[in-house]
Write a protein that holds these residues in place. Structure first.
Motif, PDB file in Angstrom:
ATOM      1  N   LYS A   1      57.380  61.180   4.517  1.00  0.00           N
ATOM      2  CA  LYS A   1      58.276  62.290   4.166  1.00  0.00           C
ATOM      3  C   LYS A   1      59.346  62.488   5.235  1.00  0.00           C
ATOM      4  O   LYS A   1      60.512  62.703   4.922  1.00  0.00           O
ATOM      5  N   LYS A   2      58.948  62.405   6.490  1.00  0.00           N
ATOM      6  CA  LYS A   2      59.895  62.549   7.599  1.00  0.00           C
ATOM      7  C   LYS A   2      60.954  61.438   7.547  1.00  0.00           C
ATOM      8  O   LYS A   2      62.142  61.687   7.685  1.00  0.00           O
ATOM      9  N   ARG A   3      60.503  60.210   7.334  1.00  0.00           N
ATOM     10  CA  ARG A   3      61.434  59.079   7.268  1.00  0.00           C
ATOM     11  C   ARG A   3      62.381  59.228   6.080  1.00  0.00           C
ATOM     12  O   ARG A   3      63.579  58.975   6.185  1.00  0.00           O
ATOM     13  N   LEU A   4      61.860  59.664   4.956  1.00  0.00           N
ATOM     14  CA  LEU A   4      62.686  59.843   3.764  1.00  0.00           C
ATOM     15  C   LEU A   4      63.786  60.878   4.021  1.00  0.00           C
ATOM     16  O   LEU A   4      64.935  60.682   3.618  1.00  0.00           O
ATOM     17  N   LYS A   5      63.467  61.956   4.730  1.00  0.00           N
ATOM     18  CA  LYS A   5      64.479  62.960   5.083  1.00  0.00           C
ATOM     19  C   LYS A   5      65.557  62.354   5.964  1.00  0.00           C
ATOM     20  O   LYS A   5      66.750  62.633   5.792  1.00  0.00           O
ATOM     21  N   GLU A   6      65.160  61.525   6.930  1.00  0.00           N
ATOM     22  CA  GLU A   6      66.143  60.867   7.801  1.00  0.00           C
ATOM     23  C   GLU A   6      67.057  59.948   6.995  1.00  0.00           C
ATOM     24  O   GLU A   6      68.267  59.931   7.215  1.00  0.00           O
ATOM     25  N   LEU A   7      66.474  59.219   6.074  1.00  0.00           N
ATOM     26  CA  LEU A   7      67.266  58.287   5.270  1.00  0.00           C
ATOM     27  C   LEU A   7      68.215  59.013   4.328  1.00  0.00           C
ATOM     28  O   LEU A   7      69.378  58.615   4.185  1.00  0.00           O
ATOM     29  N   THR A   8      67.742  60.085   3.682  1.00  0.00           N
ATOM     30  CA  THR A   8      68.617  60.817   2.760  1.00  0.00           C
ATOM     31  C   THR A   8      69.721  61.547   3.518  1.00  0.00           C
ATOM     32  O   THR A   8      70.820  61.711   2.997  1.00  0.00           O
ATOM     33  N   ALA A   9      69.452  61.956   4.762  1.00  0.00           N
ATOM     34  CA  ALA A   9      70.491  62.593   5.578  1.00  0.00           C
ATOM     35  C   ALA A   9      71.641  61.616   5.854  1.00  0.00           C
ATOM     36  O   ALA A   9      72.776  62.032   6.061  1.00  0.00           O
ATOM     37  N   LEU A  10      71.335  60.319   5.837  1.00  0.00           N
ATOM     38  CA  LEU A  10      72.361  59.300   6.054  1.00  0.00           C
ATOM     39  C   LEU A  10      73.050  58.876   4.751  1.00  0.00           C
ATOM     40  O   LEU A  10      73.921  58.025   4.751  1.00  0.00           O
ATOM     41  N   GLY A  11      72.579  59.449   3.627  1.00  0.00           N
ATOM     42  CA  GLY A  11      73.205  59.145   2.351  1.00  0.00           C
ATOM     43  C   GLY A  11      72.370  58.267   1.433  1.00  0.00           C
ATOM     44  O   GLY A  11      72.855  57.855   0.379  1.00  0.00           O
ATOM     45  N   ASN A  12      71.146  57.947   1.820  1.00  0.00           N
ATOM     46  CA  ASN A  12      70.293  57.133   0.940  1.00  0.00           C
ATOM     47  C   ASN A  12      70.012  57.907  -0.335  1.00  0.00           C
ATOM     48  O   ASN A  12      69.746  59.104  -0.306  1.00  0.00           O
ATOM     49  N   SER A  13      70.066  57.222  -1.461  1.00  0.00           N
ATOM     50  CA  SER A  13      69.892  57.895  -2.748  1.00  0.00           C
ATOM     51  C   SER A  13      68.434  58.002  -3.182  1.00  0.00           C
ATOM     52  O   SER A  13      68.131  58.696  -4.146  1.00  0.00           O
ATOM     53  N   VAL A  14      67.526  57.336  -2.481  1.00  0.00           N
ATOM     54  CA  VAL A  14      66.111  57.382  -2.855  1.00  0.00           C
ATOM     55  C   VAL A  14      65.505  58.696  -2.386  1.00  0.00           C
ATOM     56  O   VAL A  14      65.562  59.044  -1.213  1.00  0.00           O
ATOM     57  N   THR A  15      64.964  59.429  -3.334  1.00  0.00           N
ATOM     58  CA  THR A  15      64.318  60.700  -2.992  1.00  0.00           C
ATOM     59  C   THR A  15      62.847  60.697  -3.387  1.00  0.00           C
ATOM     60  O   THR A  15      62.115  61.608  -3.028  1.00  0.00           O
ATOM     61  N   ASP A  16      62.426  59.654  -4.106  1.00  0.00           N
ATOM     62  CA  ASP A  16      61.026  59.558  -4.505  1.00  0.00           C
ATOM     63  C   ASP A  16      60.191  59.064  -3.336  1.00  0.00           C
ATOM     64  O   ASP A  16      60.588  58.160  -2.615  1.00  0.00           O
ATOM     65  N   GLU A  17      59.030  59.664  -3.197  1.00  0.00           N
ATOM     66  CA  GLU A  17      58.115  59.273  -2.129  1.00  0.00           C
ATOM     67  C   GLU A  17      57.152  58.228  -2.669  1.00  0.00           C
ATOM     68  O   GLU A  17      56.474  58.446  -3.663  1.00  0.00           O
ATOM     69  N   TYR A  18      57.123  57.073  -2.019  1.00  0.00           N
ATOM     70  CA  TYR A  18      56.250  55.985  -2.443  1.00  0.00           C
ATOM     71  C   TYR A  18      55.203  55.727  -1.368  1.00  0.00           C
ATOM     72  O   TYR A  18      55.418  54.944  -0.456  1.00  0.00           O
ATOM     73  N   SER A  19      54.080  56.406  -1.496  1.00  0.00           N
ATOM     74  CA  SER A  19      52.962  56.178  -0.590  1.00  0.00           C
ATOM     75  C   SER A  19      52.039  55.173  -1.260  1.00  0.00           C
ATOM     76  O   SER A  19      51.405  55.473  -2.270  1.00  0.00           O
ATOM     77  N   VAL A  20      52.004  53.956  -0.723  1.00  0.00           N
ATOM     78  CA  VAL A  20      51.252  52.866  -1.333  1.00  0.00           C
ATOM     79  C   VAL A  20      50.368  52.223  -0.268  1.00  0.00           C
ATOM     80  O   VAL A  20      50.845  51.912   0.829  1.00  0.00           O
ATOM     81  N   ASP A  21      49.111  52.007  -0.615  1.00  0.00           N
ATOM     82  CA  ASP A  21      48.202  51.277   0.253  1.00  0.00           C
ATOM     83  C   ASP A  21      48.409  49.791  -0.006  1.00  0.00           C
ATOM     84  O   ASP A  21      48.130  49.300  -1.094  1.00  0.00           O
ATOM     85  N   ILE A  22      48.917  49.087   0.972  1.00  0.00           N
ATOM     86  CA  ILE A  22      49.254  47.669   0.837  1.00  0.00           C
ATOM     87  C   ILE A  22      48.043  46.812   0.457  1.00  0.00           C
ATOM     88  O   ILE A  22      48.190  45.724  -0.088  1.00  0.00           O
TER      89      ILE A  22
END
Length: 153
Positions: free
Chosen positions: A43-64
């Motif tokens: 969630k923290k990383r997603l906020k940083e990315l969207t602050a830079l203009g990234n259009s992805v707002t969906d959170e994808y928590s996936v166990d590899i």
């Protein structure tokens, strides 16, 4: 190195290395889909990315290590973004435990994430990229893959 319009998936995108890669790719114009297991860091990383203009707002928590979850994730991404141009596989765990004290379960957690999980992700995105007839896969490994690090497994 402009990546305008490209869709980039970064497994380990909530970590230090994957996160730095994700941030740079957004700065270069890519649509970045960060993926990780730790929801709080994601969630923290997603906020940083969207602050830079990234259009992805969906959170994808996936166990590899969960093959079914990985397949479902890629299906969702292709459904939403229509393609995947680049995969960055920067997922990994580190067990700072001497071998003589490490349990088999701890060993298997490392192997399942660092080897099997990364294989599953690369195989699944590889199949997508073969259908697209293009794409790039970037895998990030540990120095521990090449040399023995004293006191660690």
């Amino acid at each position: 190195m402009r990546l305008d319009g490209q869709v980039v998936v970064v497994f380990g995108g909530n970590g230090d290395i994957g996160g730095a890669i994700a941030l740079r790719m957004v700065k270069e114009g890519a649509t970045v889909v960060p993926v990780g297991r730790n929801k709080t860091r994601l969630k923290k990383r997603l906020k940083e990315l969207t602050a830079l203009g990234n259009s992805v707002t969906d959170e994808y928590s996936v166990d590899i290590t969960d093959e079914k979850a990985v397949k479902s994730f890629f299906k969702s991404v292709v459904s939403k973004y229509k393609r995947i141009d680049t995969l960055v596989c920067a997922s990994g765990v580190y067990a700072n435990i001497p071998a003589e004290k490490m349990t088999t379960k701890q060993w298997m957690d490392v192997i399942n994430t660092n080897l099997t999980g990364n294989f599953i992700v690369c195989r699944e995105v590889g199949n997508i990229m073969l259908k697209q007839k293009k794409g790039s896969i970037i895998t990030i490994g540990s120095l521990g893959s090449y040399v023995a690090l004293s006191g660690t497994t």
